[in-house]
Motif scaffolding. Structure first.
Motif, mmCIF file in Angstrom:
data_model
loop_
_atom_site.group_PDB
_atom_site.id
_atom_site.type_symbol
_atom_site.label_atom_id
_atom_site.label_comp_id
_atom_site.label_asym_id
_atom_site.label_seq_id
_atom_site.Cartn_x
_atom_site.Cartn_y
_atom_site.Cartn_z
ATOM 1 N N ILE A 35 37.612 28.417 33.243
ATOM 2 C CA ILE A 35 36.749 27.461 33.947
ATOM 3 C C ILE A 35 35.354 28.050 34.097
ATOM 4 C CG2 ILE A 35 36.352 26.274 36.142
ATOM 5 C CD1 ILE A 35 39.410 26.215 36.505
ATOM 6 N N CYS A 36 34.367 27.243 33.748
ATOM 7 C CA CYS A 36 32.956 27.613 33.863
ATOM 8 C C CYS A 36 32.388 27.061 35.154
ATOM 9 C CB CYS A 36 32.199 26.911 32.741
ATOM 10 S SG CYS A 36 31.661 27.996 31.489
ATOM 11 N N THR A 37 31.738 27.913 35.942
ATOM 12 C CA THR A 37 31.076 27.401 37.142
ATOM 13 C C THR A 37 29.627 27.039 36.848
ATOM 14 O OG1 THR A 37 30.288 29.552 37.871
ATOM 15 C CG2 THR A 37 32.478 28.869 38.639
ATOM 16 N N ASN A 38 29.124 27.440 35.697
ATOM 17 C CA ASN A 38 27.718 27.252 35.346
ATOM 18 C C ASN A 38 26.805 27.858 36.402
ATOM 19 O OD1 ASN A 38 28.229 25.817 32.896
ATOM 20 N ND2 ASN A 38 28.834 24.090 34.179
ATOM 21 N N GLY A 39 27.084 29.100 36.730
ATOM 22 C CA GLY A 39 26.280 29.807 37.737
ATOM 23 C C GLY A 39 26.826 29.562 39.115
ATOM 24 N N THR A 40 25.952 29.286 40.056
ATOM 25 C CA THR A 40 26.406 29.081 41.430
ATOM 26 C C THR A 40 27.141 27.747 41.535
ATOM 27 O OG1 THR A 40 24.248 28.163 41.940
ATOM 28 C CG2 THR A 40 24.611 30.473 42.504
ATOM 29 N N ILE A 41 27.937 27.621 42.553
ATOM 30 C CA ILE A 41 28.768 26.428 42.716
ATOM 31 C C ILE A 41 28.646 25.962 44.164
ATOM 32 C CG2 ILE A 41 30.826 27.839 43.192
ATOM 33 C CD1 ILE A 41 32.473 25.738 41.627
ATOM 34 N N SER A 42 28.545 24.652 44.350
ATOM 35 C CA SER A 42 28.420 24.127 45.715
ATOM 36 C C SER A 42 29.758 24.256 46.443
ATOM 37 C CB SER A 42 27.992 22.659 45.684
ATOM 38 O OG SER A 42 29.062 21.854 45.216
ATOM 39 N N ILE A 43 29.718 24.261 47.755
ATOM 40 C CA ILE A 43 30.945 24.357 48.546
ATOM 41 C C ILE A 43 31.879 23.191 48.227
ATOM 42 C CG2 ILE A 43 31.855 24.197 50.923
ATOM 43 C CD1 ILE A 43 30.797 26.965 50.267
ATOM 44 N N THR A 44 31.317 21.989 48.050
ATOM 45 C CA THR A 44 32.127 20.815 47.727
ATOM 46 C C THR A 44 32.865 21.014 46.411
ATOM 47 O OG1 THR A 44 30.373 19.509 48.748
ATOM 48 C CG2 THR A 44 32.056 18.293 47.534
ATOM 49 N N LYS A 45 32.125 21.428 45.378
ATOM 50 C CA LYS A 45 32.724 21.682 44.071
ATOM 51 C C LYS A 45 33.763 22.799 44.165
ATOM 52 C CE LYS A 45 30.952 19.485 40.329
ATOM 53 N NZ LYS A 45 31.434 18.138 40.582
ATOM 54 N N LEU A 46 33.432 23.843 44.915
ATOM 55 C CA LEU A 46 34.344 24.968 45.078
ATOM 56 C C LEU A 46 35.639 24.515 45.747
ATOM 57 C CD1 LEU A 46 34.718 28.019 44.642
ATOM 58 C CD2 LEU A 46 33.680 28.389 46.866
ATOM 59 N N ASP A 47 35.522 23.690 46.782
ATOM 60 C CA ASP A 47 36.709 23.164 47.468
ATOM 61 C C ASP A 47 37.567 22.329 46.523
ATOM 62 O OD1 ASP A 47 36.115 24.420 49.834
ATOM 63 O OD2 ASP A 47 35.209 22.663 50.774
ATOM 64 N N GLU A 48 36.915 21.486 45.711
ATOM 65 C CA GLU A 48 37.643 20.675 44.724
ATOM 66 C C GLU A 48 38.379 21.574 43.744
ATOM 67 O OE1 GLU A 48 35.137 17.943 42.590
ATOM 68 O OE2 GLU A 48 34.378 17.068 44.458
ATOM 69 N N LEU A 49 37.682 22.593 43.280
ATOM 70 C CA LEU A 49 38.248 23.530 42.327
ATOM 71 C C LEU A 49 39.445 24.263 42.930
ATOM 72 C CD1 LEU A 49 38.225 25.175 39.694
ATOM 73 C CD2 LEU A 49 36.447 26.606 40.686
ATOM 74 N N ILE A 50 39.280 24.755 44.142
ATOM 75 C CA ILE A 50 40.335 25.516 44.811
ATOM 76 C C ILE A 50 41.602 24.684 44.970
ATOM 77 C CG2 ILE A 50 40.980 26.550 47.037
ATOM 78 C CD1 ILE A 50 38.056 27.672 47.095
ATOM 79 N N GLU A 51 41.449 23.403 45.270
ATOM 80 C CA GLU A 51 42.614 22.518 45.401
ATOM 81 C C GLU A 51 43.453 22.514 44.139
ATOM 82 O OE1 GLU A 51 41.972 18.496 46.802
ATOM 83 O OE2 GLU A 51 40.595 19.283 48.330
#
Length: 121
Positions: A35-51
């Motif tokens: 999975i590519c984060t394309n650099g920094t990742i927003s908390i919202t995106k991070l939460d979605e990813l973590i799920e």
């Protein structure tokens, strides 16, 4: 909305950029989702990813620079279950680290790699 999840893949490697993803994909022999984060990742995106990551073996492989460390700290805070893989600071970037170095780092985490990448010195 689950853009990250690949079914039946238990191992996930999280990298920063597309060039990192290409490099890692070339070395890894087993079925892993990269999975590519394309650099920094927003908390919202991070939460979605973590799920999507619960129940999977998750590895964080980011650059040895400020943005990589910032991303790593985010994952340590938000997803402490993940295992962190480190490239040697002298290479700075995953994409430019020698294949044999990356292969060794991945192998140390029990990720199967193509043996030809271990032979180069």
């Amino acid at each position: 909305m689950n853009q990250f999840n690949e079914p039946n893949v238990d191992k996930v490697i999280i990298v920063e950029g597309k060039s990192d993803k290409k490099k890692v994909a070339m070395i890894v022999k087993e079925d892993v989702e990269i999975i590519c984060t394309n650099g920094t990742i927003s908390i919202t995106k991070l939460d979605e990813l973590i799920e999507t990551l619960y129940g999977k073996e998750v590895y964080i492989l980011v650059d040895a620079d400020d943005s990589g460390e910032k991303l790593r700290k985010q994952f340590i805070r938000e997803f402490p279950e993940a295992e962190h893989l480190y490239i040697d600071k002298m290479y700075r970037e995953v994409a430019t680290a020698p294949e044999n170095h990356l292969a060794t780092v991945l192998l140390s985490a029990n990720i199967d790699v193509y043996t030809q990448f271990l032979d180069r010195g």
